[in-house]
Design an enzyme around this catalytic site. Structure first.
Site, short mmCIF file in Angstrom:
data_model
loop_
_atom_site.label_atom_id
_atom_site.label_comp_id
_atom_site.label_asym_id
_atom_site.label_seq_id
_atom_site.Cartn_x
_atom_site.Cartn_y
_atom_site.Cartn_z
N TYR A 1 0.85 -1.47 0.10
CA TYR A 1 0.06 -0.13 -0.02
C TYR A 1 0.81 1.23 0.01
CZ TYR A 1 -4.11 -3.10 0.24
OH TYR A 1 -4.79 -4.03 0.23
N ARG B 1 1.68 1.88 -3.60
CA ARG B 1 0.49 2.56 -4.36
C ARG B 1 0.19 3.72 -3.89
NH1 ARG B 1 -4.70 -1.62 -3.87
NH2 ARG B 1 -5.47 -0.07 -5.44
N VAL C 1 -10.06 3.17 -4.61
CA VAL C 1 -9.72 3.87 -3.34
C VAL C 1 -8.56 5.21 -3.66
CG1 VAL C 1 -9.74 1.61 -2.10
CG2 VAL C 1 -7.45 2.24 -3.38
N HIS D 1 -15.14 0.99 -1.14
CA HIS D 1 -13.85 0.16 -0.72
C HIS D 1 -12.69 0.83 -0.23
CE1 HIS D 1 -14.83 -3.00 -4.02
NE2 HIS D 1 -15.79 -3.01 -3.08
N CYS E 1 -7.26 3.18 12.68
CA CYS E 1 -6.60 2.60 13.57
C CYS E 1 -7.56 1.19 14.27
CB CYS E 1 -6.41 3.27 14.73
SG CYS E 1 -5.65 2.59 16.54
N CYS F 1 -8.43 2.09 18.11
CA CYS F 1 -9.64 3.23 18.50
C CYS F 1 -10.47 3.43 17.40
CB CYS F 1 -8.92 4.25 19.22
SG CYS F 1 -8.09 5.25 17.84
N CYS G 1 -4.73 7.03 19.72
CA CYS G 1 -4.89 6.52 20.99
C CYS G 1 -3.38 5.85 21.30
CB CYS G 1 -5.76 5.22 21.02
SG CYS G 1 -5.08 3.94 19.86
P1 OAD Z 1 -10.80 -4.86 -12.56
O1 OAD Z 1 -9.37 -4.94 -12.67
O2 OAD Z 1 -11.75 -6.19 -12.08
O3 OAD Z 1 -11.92 -4.37 -13.86
C1 OAD Z 1 -11.31 -3.25 -14.69
C2 OAD Z 1 -12.34 -3.20 -15.89
O4 OAD Z 1 -11.91 -1.89 -16.39
C3 OAD Z 1 -12.07 -4.15 -16.85
O5 OAD Z 1 -13.46 -4.67 -17.15
C4 OAD Z 1 -11.62 -3.42 -18.02
O6 OAD Z 1 -11.89 -4.05 -19.35
C5 OAD Z 1 -12.03 -2.16 -17.75
N1 OAD Z 1 -10.97 -1.00 -18.28
C6 OAD Z 1 -9.63 -1.15 -18.49
N2 OAD Z 1 -9.17 -0.09 -18.90
C7 OAD Z 1 -10.14 0.71 -19.26
C8 OAD Z 1 -10.39 1.93 -19.86
N3 OAD Z 1 -9.28 2.63 -20.32
N4 OAD Z 1 -11.50 2.58 -20.09
C9 OAD Z 1 -12.61 1.85 -19.48
N5 OAD Z 1 -12.55 0.56 -19.23
C10 OAD Z 1 -11.19 0.30 -18.90
O7 OAD Z 1 -11.39 -3.76 -11.46
P2 OAD Z 1 -12.53 -3.25 -10.66
O8 OAD Z 1 -13.75 -3.98 -11.42
O9 OAD Z 1 -12.64 -1.76 -10.25
O10 OAD Z 1 -11.47 -4.16 -4.58
O11 OAD Z 1 -12.28 -4.40 -9.51
C11 OAD Z 1 -13.27 -4.28 -8.31
C12 OAD Z 1 -12.65 -4.49 -6.92
O12 OAD Z 1 -11.61 -5.65 -7.17
C13 OAD Z 1 -11.61 -3.25 -6.74
O13 OAD Z 1 -12.24 -2.14 -6.04
C14 OAD Z 1 -10.72 -4.12 -5.76
C15 OAD Z 1 -10.53 -5.36 -6.51
O14 OAD Z 1 -10.01 -6.39 -5.82
C16 OAD Z 1 -10.79 -4.32 -3.27
O15 OAD Z 1 -9.79 -4.19 -3.53
C17 OAD Z 1 -11.61 -4.59 -2.25
#
Ligand code: OAD
Length: 236
Positions: free
Chosen positions: A58, A61, A95, A111, A119, A122, A141
């Site tokens: 993290y 990132r 995020v 998310h 924390c 606390c 805390c």
């Molecule tokens: P994903 O990586 O699963 O999906 C990203 C989507 O964006 C895919 O369908 C791609 O085709 C599309 N994509 C990529 N580039 C693009 C662009 N330039 N324009 C438009 N679309 C594009 O990401 P999320 O669906 O956000 O959660 O993933 C959901 C959650 O899974 C995240 O919030 C995270 C992850 O694990 C946690 O960490 C809790």
């Protein structure tokens, strides 16, 4: 589609909207989960096993994010919120803070937020821009070893569901932008909206998502092209 009959818009966003700002997606080729094991860095068990590795993941990132800028898709959604004569709510799985930097105001981070820490002792949440480690005591805390990124890990409850549910129930237009439709509950929102029968649903994504057939309309292409064009049409 014109905005004349629309009073409230809910926009679900995922990593794809920030891809062209240089932030990695999760499940695409070269996505974050193809390089790092999500059980290691995105679960409470992984954090308990190896907090140093989780903090490193993290921290990296968090540093990347601070060099990222909102793109034309984030800015178009901010323009929609400013110019549309009704409610616009962004429900983001991201995020990052690129919706905020792009000018949007009404944002629900289901998310969590990478530039905040929490924390575990606390419960206090605060902005945090530097690296985090086990040695840093909680500023509230003063205990050690409990600070963690304010992000939702697998196996944990997403945040602010009580704000998301009414927004979904009241919307007339549901947009899903840049999400693969793999993670619940966000992936179920299109079905939820369909069941209520009042909102039109549109997917804007690089390619068809897992749930693409559930949408009334799908527009496929890079977010920086298709989102501004869609917003222009909506505001016309
Ligand atoms: P994903 O990586 O699963 O999906 C990203 C989507 O964006 C895919 O369908 C791609 O085709 C599309 N994509 C990529 N580039 C693009 C662009 N330039 N324009 C438009 N679309 C594009 O990401 P999320 O669906 O956000 O959660 O993933 C959901 C959650 O899974 C995240 O919030 C995270 C992850 O694990 C946690 O960490 C809790």
């Amino acid at each position: 589609m014109s905005s004349k009959s629309i009073n409230a818009i809910v926009i679900l966003t995922g990593a794809g909207i920030s891809a062209e700002s240089g932030l990695g997606t999760f499940r695409d080729k070269d996505g974050i989960w193809t390089k790092v094991n999500l059980e290691d860095v995105a679960t409470p068990e992984g954090f308990a096993r190896d907090p140093v590795m989780v903090h490193e993941f993290y921290n990296s990132r968090r540093q990347n994010l601070q060099n990222a800028e909102p793109n034309a898709a984030h800015k178009a959604l901010a323009r929609l919120e400013a110019e549309f004569d009704g409610d616009v709510t962004i429900v983001t799985q991201n995020v990052d803070d690129l919706h905020e930097k792009g000018g949007s105001k009404n944002i629900i981070h289901m998310h969590g937020e990478l530039l905040k820490i929490r924390c575990g002792n606390c419960g206090s949440v605060r902005e945090w821009l530097q690296d985090l480690s086990q040695d840093i005591p909680c500023p509230a805390c003063n205990t050690h070893g409990f600070l963690r990124p304010h992000v939702v890990w697998f196996g944990e409850m997403p945040l602010l569901l009580c704000d998301i549910e009414p927004a979904l129930s009241n919307c007339d237009l549901f947009l899903s932008i840049g999400t693969s439709g793999n993670v619940y509950p966000a992936a179920s929102y299109v079905s939820q909206v369909r069941q209520l029968g009042r909102a039109r649903s549109v997917e804007l994504n690089l390619e068809p998502s897992e749930g693409a057939t559930l949408f009334d309309e799908c527009i496929h292409g890079p977010a920086t092209e298709i989102v501004p064009a869609f917003v222009d049409q909506l505001l016309a």
